[in-house]
Scaffold this motif. Sequence first.
Motif, PDB file in Angstrom:
ATOM      1  N   ASP A 174      -1.436   0.109  -8.969  1.00  0.00           N
ATOM      2  CA  ASP A 174      -0.890   1.345  -9.460  1.00  0.00           C
ATOM      3  C   ASP A 174       0.915   1.281  -9.524  1.00  0.00           C
ATOM      4  OD1 ASP A 174      -0.025   2.559 -12.121  1.00  0.00           O
ATOM      5  OD2 ASP A 174      -1.622   3.875 -11.334  1.00  0.00           O
ATOM      6  N   ARG A 175       1.279   0.477 -10.047  1.00  0.00           N
ATOM      7  CA  ARG A 175       2.566   0.826 -10.234  1.00  0.00           C
ATOM      8  C   ARG A 175       3.145   2.208 -11.057  1.00  0.00           C
ATOM      9  NH1 ARG A 175       7.134  -4.342 -12.290  1.00  0.00           N
ATOM     10  NH2 ARG A 175       9.179  -2.881 -10.772  1.00  0.00           N
ATOM     11  N   ASN A 176       2.668   1.852 -11.917  1.00  0.00           N
ATOM     12  CA  ASN A 176       3.030   3.619 -12.523  1.00  0.00           C
ATOM     13  C   ASN A 176       2.314   5.916 -11.973  1.00  0.00           C
ATOM     14  OD1 ASN A 176       4.402   2.065 -15.052  1.00  0.00           O
ATOM     15  ND2 ASN A 176       2.065   1.621 -15.397  1.00  0.00           N
ATOM     16  N   LYS A 177       1.409   4.711 -10.643  1.00  0.00           N
ATOM     17  CA  LYS A 177       0.493   6.124 -10.548  1.00  0.00           C
ATOM     18  C   LYS A 177       2.793   7.452 -10.037  1.00  0.00           C
ATOM     19  CE  LYS A 177      -2.145   7.747  -6.894  1.00  0.00           C
ATOM     20  NZ  LYS A 177      -3.220   7.604  -5.947  1.00  0.00           N
ATOM     21  N   ASP A 178       1.657   8.394  -9.621  1.00  0.00           N
ATOM     22  CA  ASP A 178       2.754   9.704  -9.486  1.00  0.00           C
ATOM     23  C   ASP A 178       2.139   9.555  -7.594  1.00  0.00           C
ATOM     24  OD1 ASP A 178       4.662  11.521  -8.792  1.00  0.00           O
ATOM     25  OD2 ASP A 178       3.851  12.747 -10.333  1.00  0.00           O
ATOM     26  N   ARG A 179       3.207   9.103  -7.193  1.00  0.00           N
ATOM     27  CA  ARG A 179       3.317   9.119  -5.910  1.00  0.00           C
ATOM     28  C   ARG A 179       4.025  10.700  -5.323  1.00  0.00           C
ATOM     29  NH1 ARG A 179       2.362   3.751  -7.238  1.00  0.00           N
ATOM     30  NH2 ARG A 179       0.591   3.443  -6.414  1.00  0.00           N
ATOM     31  N   GLY A 180       4.844  11.137  -6.060  1.00  0.00           N
ATOM     32  CA  GLY A 180       5.883  12.853  -5.606  1.00  0.00           C
ATOM     33  C   GLY A 180       6.481  11.901  -4.423  1.00  0.00           C
ATOM     34  N   VAL A 226       7.064  -5.953  -6.307  1.00  0.00           N
ATOM     35  CA  VAL A 226       6.674  -6.941  -6.511  1.00  0.00           C
ATOM     36  C   VAL A 226       5.079  -6.979  -7.057  1.00  0.00           C
ATOM     37  CG1 VAL A 226       5.888  -8.943  -5.172  1.00  0.00           C
ATOM     38  CG2 VAL A 226       7.965  -8.292  -4.061  1.00  0.00           C
ATOM     39  N   ASP A 227       4.635  -7.448  -7.644  1.00  0.00           N
ATOM     40  CA  ASP A 227       3.243  -7.466  -8.300  1.00  0.00           C
ATOM     41  C   ASP A 227       2.093  -8.134  -7.543  1.00  0.00           C
ATOM     42  OD1 ASP A 227       3.621  -6.092 -10.715  1.00  0.00           O
ATOM     43  OD2 ASP A 227       4.578  -8.136 -11.835  1.00  0.00           O
ATOM     44  N   GLY A 254       0.693  -1.323   0.219  1.00  0.00           N
ATOM     45  CA  GLY A 254      -0.127   0.143  -0.059  1.00  0.00           C
ATOM     46  C   GLY A 254       1.001   1.062   0.047  1.00  0.00           C
ATOM     47  N   LEU A 255       0.829   2.040  -1.105  1.00  0.00           N
ATOM     48  CA  LEU A 255       1.751   3.084  -1.800  1.00  0.00           C
ATOM     49  C   LEU A 255       0.857   4.537  -1.205  1.00  0.00           C
ATOM     50  CD1 LEU A 255       4.284   1.360  -3.411  1.00  0.00           C
ATOM     51  CD2 LEU A 255       4.469   2.034  -1.218  1.00  0.00           C
ATOM     52  N   GLY A 256      -0.351   4.888  -0.736  1.00  0.00           N
ATOM     53  CA  GLY A 256      -0.791   5.877  -0.467  1.00  0.00           C
ATOM     54  C   GLY A 256       0.023   6.849   0.179  1.00  0.00           C
ATOM     55  N   THR A 257      -1.295   7.616   0.888  1.00  0.00           N
ATOM     56  CA  THR A 257      -0.161   8.814   1.489  1.00  0.00           C
ATOM     57  C   THR A 257       0.592   8.242   2.945  1.00  0.00           C
ATOM     58  OG1 THR A 257      -2.233   9.108   2.941  1.00  0.00           O
ATOM     59  CG2 THR A 257      -2.344  10.534   1.254  1.00  0.00           C
ATOM     60  N   VAL A 258       0.030   7.239   3.199  1.00  0.00           N
ATOM     61  CA  VAL A 258       0.829   6.741   4.806  1.00  0.00           C
ATOM     62  C   VAL A 258       2.337   5.484   4.239  1.00  0.00           C
ATOM     63  CG1 VAL A 258       0.826   5.019   6.941  1.00  0.00           C
ATOM     64  CG2 VAL A 258      -1.507   6.659   5.807  1.00  0.00           C
TER      65      VAL A 258
END
Length: 436
Positions: free
Chosen positions: A48-54, A63-64, A12-16
């Motif tokens: 989503d691997r390609n999302k820009d997360r800053g 890892v998929d 999980g690579l959201g804000t947290v």
Amino acid sequence: MASRTLSIGIVGLGTVGTGVIRLIEENAMLIARRSGQTISIGAITARDRNKDRGVDLRGYRWVDDMLEMADDPELDIIVELIGGSDGPALTLAKKALTNGKSLVTANKAMIAHHGLELAELAETNGAALHYEAAVAGGIPAIKGVREGTAANRIERIYGILNGTSNYILSTMETSGRDFDDVLAEAQALGYAEADPSFDIDGVDAAHKLSILASLAFASRLDFDAVATEGIRAIQAADIAQADALGYRIRLLGLAERHDGDKASELFQRVHPYLVPKSHPLANVDGSTNAVVAEGNFSGRLLFQGAGAGDGPTASAVVADIIAIARGELSPAFAMPVKALEPCAPAESGHRIGRAYLRFQVADKPGVLAEITAALRDADVSIESLIQKERSPNDAVLVAMVTHECAESQVNATLDALAGSSSLLGEPMVIHILGDE
């Protein structure tokens, strides 16, 4: 400098999640000194691997399939940050713990619904289950209750557990605006979700309360026993009347354990309360969270701070990682799951206290007499009463504070008035903190 390396996998690579990465990158040397080990991010994954997360993720192994992390011998800790009480998060958590990998999570819904099952898996397989970030963001509320009050008998635990609701109520307080207007603004500013139900209906706070109650009272988790009411029905007029009476309205989660002759009972409720202005919680504004634990020797302890956000929540997640690096494998709920006591839900009817009652009534003779007769028949006496002038829709607001009485008596009053043509809409009952 630490010589050993502890490898973590972040799911999980959201804000947290991105906050955790930034924190580990920026404070790597400090974290290593405090944990005794170098903390390495061994793998990451998200939808989503390609999302820009800053944040630059190119240096990390992607890892998929997140479930592969639970089987990866190179990873020591799985950090679950995808959320949801069931589904992929729960599957991942079970698999990781079954394989003896420690789990760090910010998922309050999963812990509230499945915490005991996960704790048993951790105990059986020699792993750690840590979830500091699941309750009150960056506040060390879990650690404070589990360890700081370990020698105390907790009399009750309560607090402001949802930042969105507190932001709405405190903004209504300062602006005089009504609920719908402030909610729309909170959504526009990103303080409230597009669907804010979990926050404003009290569900999020109920998840957190059930976790705190289990820790405070050494009881088995029982989320289904939390009586839950949110803030949708709060009007600007209620805020104003509370202020005039010396109170502020806050959505609180409150839990108390009652030890009877035959069995223990646990009272758990999320509900708007009138909080005296002299109480510390009355001055908790905005999206801040606060937890109060009242111990028989410690007295009142207040834990207060940011309840959400990438920085505070990531801080709690990494603190859990450091604790595991130090070898802290203590039971997730302060004692083994088998030692936790099952407590029957406590009924609210016998609880003694004062209450604020608000009625919207038709502007016609005899209405106030009808209300006071219902109060009289239920043996409820009135401490104070306010009647406001007629509004544009011909409704008159009648608000009152009762003397101390049983909650069952207030309920009997409302039952007697149910279906009355004099009432325009449902009455509002707000209990007063301090009279529990």
